[in-house]
Design an enzyme around this catalytic site. Structure first.
Site, PDB file in Angstrom:
ATOM      1  N   CYS A 195       0.012   3.820   5.434  1.00 36.42           N
ATOM      2  CA  CYS A 195      -1.195   2.980   5.478  1.00 36.42           C
ATOM      3  C   CYS A 195      -1.077   1.878   6.528  1.00 36.42           C
ATOM      4  CB  CYS A 195      -1.490   2.380   4.108  1.00 36.42           C
ATOM      5  SG  CYS A 195      -0.345   1.087   3.584  1.00 36.42           S
ATOM      6  N   GLY A 196       0.003   1.872   7.317  1.00 34.79           N
ATOM      7  CA  GLY A 196       0.091   0.952   8.440  1.00 34.79           C
ATOM      8  C   GLY A 196       0.839  -0.338   8.178  1.00 34.79           C
ATOM      9  N   LYS A 197       1.742  -0.349   7.198  1.00 34.15           N
ATOM     10  CA  LYS A 197       2.458  -1.590   6.874  1.00 34.15           C
ATOM     11  C   LYS A 197       3.331  -2.072   8.025  1.00 34.15           C
ATOM     12  CE  LYS A 197       4.243   0.257   3.245  1.00 34.15           C
ATOM     13  NZ  LYS A 197       3.484   1.521   3.335  1.00 34.15           N
ATOM     14  N   SER A 198       4.130  -1.171   8.602  1.00 32.42           N
ATOM     15  CA  SER A 198       5.012  -1.580   9.703  1.00 32.42           C
ATOM     16  C   SER A 198       4.215  -1.939  10.949  1.00 32.42           C
ATOM     17  CB  SER A 198       6.026  -0.470  10.022  1.00 32.42           C
ATOM     18  OG  SER A 198       6.906  -0.267   8.931  1.00 32.42           O
ATOM     19  N   ASP A 211      10.087  -6.431   6.780  1.00 34.89           N
ATOM     20  CA  ASP A 211       9.557  -5.080   6.600  1.00 34.89           C
ATOM     21  C   ASP A 211      10.458  -4.283   5.660  1.00 34.89           C
ATOM     22  OD1 ASP A 211       7.595  -3.162   7.082  1.00 34.89           O
ATOM     23  OD2 ASP A 211       8.742  -2.223   8.697  1.00 34.89           O
ATOM     24  N   GLU A 212       9.904  -3.205   5.093  1.00 31.53           N
ATOM     25  CA  GLU A 212      10.626  -2.357   4.117  1.00 31.53           C
ATOM     26  C   GLU A 212      11.183  -3.210   2.975  1.00 31.53           C
ATOM     27  OE1 GLU A 212      10.207   0.671   4.390  1.00 31.53           O
ATOM     28  OE2 GLU A 212       9.953   1.145   6.511  1.00 31.53           O
ATOM     29  N   ALA A 213      10.393  -4.160   2.516  1.00 37.32           N
ATOM     30  CA  ALA A 213      10.853  -5.118   1.512  1.00 37.32           C
ATOM     31  C   ALA A 213      11.168  -4.467   0.177  1.00 37.32           C
ATOM     32  CB  ALA A 213       9.808  -6.215   1.325  1.00 37.32           C
ATOM     33  N   GLN A 214      10.649  -3.263  -0.068  1.00 38.25           N
ATOM     34  CA  GLN A 214      10.969  -2.590  -1.333  1.00 38.25           C
ATOM     35  C   GLN A 214      12.457  -2.290  -1.470  1.00 38.25           C
ATOM     36  OE1 GLN A 214       9.198  -1.150   1.103  1.00 38.25           O
ATOM     37  NE2 GLN A 214      10.116   0.841   1.597  1.00 38.25           N
ATOM     38  N   GLY A 232       0.855  -1.176   0.000  1.00 43.80           N
ATOM     39  CA  GLY A 232       0.000   0.000   0.000  1.00 43.80           C
ATOM     40  C   GLY A 232       0.889   1.223   0.000  1.00 43.80           C
TER      41      GLY A 232
END
Length: 214
Positions: free
Chosen positions: A13-16, A86-89, A9
């Protein structure tokens, strides 16, 4: 069946937050996992949420080997049921291939969290590979809003409040509000991302009511 799941997202948007909640929920079920991140805004080896939650994690570098890491853990008798990434991008495509191999050959769940496109609306190399390999992609339901009030779908990089479209794909910063000449980020709807109209350019303060027109 174990899966490679990609939660994505736009920024804010609350990913972490979901990554930390997923880890907590898995631990409550008696499972044991490992937490990974890269270039978190809070600093190295940390997963941080804008809600104020933080957890220590392993920092992923270009030469980090997920497969070798998990094999070492298992051969030393340490239990591993899942991975939270997390922060996989910011990972490399090779990292994503390693994670897919872990799911297929070691039968571990892998949960990846990251934004899909950069400030130029282009896919990150790692997210492109995730889209190609993941078993399932989940679009987070928490929808941030553009300054105009419409759902925000695009990530904008700003300098002194003005959107920029050139530069390195990865420059660590936080959401709008940074000091002048410091890289910051803002989420915009597609219309205002195309027009390069940030809140500062529109003359809108975050404390003001959302306008109904441009």
């Amino acid at each position: 069946m174990p899966q490679l799941i990609f939660f994505t997202g736009p920024m804010n948007c609350g990913k972490s937050t979901l990554a930390l909640q997923t880890d907590f929920s898995e631990q409550q079920a008696g499972r044991r996992g490992r937490l990974f991140t890269r270039d978190d805004r809070a600093g190295s080896a940390t997963v941080s949420s804008r809600l104020g939650l933080e957890r220590q994690a392993s920092e992923v570098t270009d030469d980090f080997d997920f497969w070798g890491f998990v094999i070492r853990e298992l051969t030393h008798g340490r239990r591993v049921d899942y991975l939270i990434c997390d922060e996989a991008q910011f990972y490399t495509p090779d990292h994503i291939d390693q994670l897919a191999r872990i799911v297929d050959e070691l039968q571990l769940d892998v949960y990846c969290f990251g934004i899909l496109t950069d400030f130029r609306t282009q896919l990150f190399p790692a997210t492109r590979r995730l889209v190609e390999l993941c078993d399932r992609m989940e679009l987070l339901q928490v929808r941030p809003r553009c300054w105009c009030g419409d759902p925000a779908t695009h990530n904008a990089r700003t300098v002194d409040g003005r959107m920029v479209t050139e530069g390195s794909q990865v420059v660590v910063g936080d959401i709008a509000g940074a000091a002048p000449q410091v890289v910051a980020y803002e989420v915009l709807c597609r219309r205002h991302h195309r027009r390069h109209t940030t809140a500062a350019v529109a003359g809108v303060s975050a404390a003001e009511p959302l306008p109904f027109v441009d």
